[in-house]
Design an enzyme around this catalytic site. Structure first.
Site, PDB file in Angstrom:
ATOM      1  N   ILE A  25       0.906  -1.111   0.058  1.00 48.13           N
ATOM      2  CA  ILE A  25       0.025   0.120   0.099  1.00 48.13           C
ATOM      3  C   ILE A  25       0.728   1.210   0.103  1.00 48.13           C
ATOM      4  CG2 ILE A  25      -1.879  -0.941   0.930  1.00 48.13           C
ATOM      5  CD1 ILE A  25      -1.082   0.239   3.850  1.00 48.13           C
ATOM      6  N   MET A  34      12.858   4.293   2.856  1.00 46.62           N
ATOM      7  CA  MET A  34      13.432   3.109   3.897  1.00 46.62           C
ATOM      8  C   MET A  34      12.633   1.863   3.839  1.00 46.62           C
ATOM      9  SD  MET A  34      14.524   5.483   6.937  1.00 46.62           S
ATOM     10  CE  MET A  34      15.202   3.957   7.889  1.00 46.62           C
ATOM     11  N   ASP A  60       9.232  15.682  12.099  1.00 45.20           N
ATOM     12  CA  ASP A  60       8.885  15.510  10.867  1.00 45.20           C
ATOM     13  C   ASP A  60       7.198  15.620  10.779  1.00 45.20           C
ATOM     14  OD1 ASP A  60       9.261  15.590   8.205  1.00 45.20           O
ATOM     15  OD2 ASP A  60       9.279  13.376   8.011  1.00 45.20           O
TER      16      ASP A  60
END
Length: 345
Positions: free
Chosen positions: A42, A47, A158
């Site tokens: 999905i 990474m 982030d």
């Protein structure tokens, strides 16, 4: 649907660095991984790959994150995995993606809850800017989660619409703690530097300057998200990521009310307070941020210079050149350090 979740499991063997990485290229629908049946791929990040799967013990859907094969043997990657493990063990909040399981001996992956919903980014793509009252409610909910995360010694680092999921009732979940910082943990100083820094459109000024940042860095990023949700655009721009980051260090954004007259002076003031260039001038906690959003009638709009000189665009060429040169030299220095370490071994 889950997209790009990336928090690590509740426990993984301390021998993690020597464990072989499961090849995501070999997985196909109906393959079995432990007691999980793979359904479909999905999402894929730099990474890892994320799969939807079924827990064959009870039939419930889950999301499984598997690192890419080329990440095997990367010490920085596995340090980050350990950090994520610690964070995944520590956080338990309905607004944070839950970790359910981890890889078996000889396998490295993590299993997370399956969340019905979509990324906040997709919502913004479909709607550009959202109604002010709805935005306030969503940001207040995010503040509640951030307050919990920060009180537990974790900084996301982030925060962006791609790392926030939202369901049909506007309930949110923070995902992807891949570059999160944990109080007391040593800093990761090399490897995947661009990812560790954060995302150019949302990164705080102190992170641009190479500082580690704290909870106020997340507050800045959330201020940028608030700006984007009510105006339809991010506050800073440029022809490349370095230019975007540099823009926030020297220029002021277009005042939100110039882009959307439905924004009140009080809400505009809250946005500016969250996005103060200096961390000490911002909200000190996410709870303070939420309180002002809930009590706009008690927010005094300041006569800010940002409201008057935002059209003046500054480009300090010397500083800009030095900044770019510094960013170019970082990987060179890192390579030299790694080469030195390799020769000593």
């Amino acid at each position: 649907m889950v997209s790009s979740p990336s928090s690590l499991g509740a426990a993984v063997s301390r021998e993690l660095p020597s464990a072989p990485v499961l090849s995501m290229a070999s997985l196909r629908p109906s393959d079995q991984l432990g007691h999980y049946r793979i359904e479909e791929l999905i999402a894929r990040s730099g990474m890892a790959s994320i799969y939807r799967a079924t827990d064959m013990r009870d039939g419930r859907p889950v999301a499984i994150k598997i690192p890419h094969p080329e990440m095997e043997g990367d010490p920085v990657l596995f340090d980050r995995f350990r950090r994520e493990i610690e964070i995944g063990e520590k956080l338990d909040h309905p607004g944070v993606m839950k970790v359910l399981d981890h890889g078996e001996p000889g396998q490295v992956y993590m299993v997370m809850e399956w969340v019905e919903g979509r990324l906040l980014r997709k919502l913004l793509i479909e709607n550009s800017k959202l109604p002010v009252d709805r935005v306030r409610a969503i940001i207040i909910a995010i503040c509640d989660v951030l307050d919990y995360v920060h009180r537990n010694g974790v900084v996301h680092r982030d925060l962006k619409p791609e790392n926030i999921m939202i369901d049909g009732e506007d309930r949110i979940k923070l995902i992807d703690f891949g570059i999160a910082g944990k109080a007391g943990a040593r800093r990761l100083t090399f490897g995947k530097l661009s990812q560790i820094a954060g995302t150019p459109d949302y990164i705080s000024p102190e992170q641009v300057k190479g500082k580690r940042g704290d909870g106020r860095s997340d507050i800045y990023s959330l201020g940028v998200i608030l700006y984007e949700m009510v105006t339809g655009q991010t506050p800073f721009g440029g022809s490349n990521p370095f230019a975007v980051m540099n823009d926030r260090l020297v220029n002021n954004p277009v005042p939100p009310r110039e882009l959307n007259p439905e924004i009140s002076p009080e809400l505009q003031e809250v946005i500016y307070r969250a996005m103060e260039r200096e961390p000490q001038d911002r909200y000190s906690t996410a709870n303070e941020f939420a309180w002002d959003l809930e009590h706009l009638d008690q927010v005094a709009a300041a006569d800010r210079t940002e409201l008057r000189d935002w059209k003046q665009r500054r480009t300090p060429w010397l500083k800009q050149i030095l900044f770019y040169v510094g960013m170019v030299l970082i990987p060179v220095v890192v390579f030299g350090l790694l080469l030195l370490v390799a020769r000593r071994h």
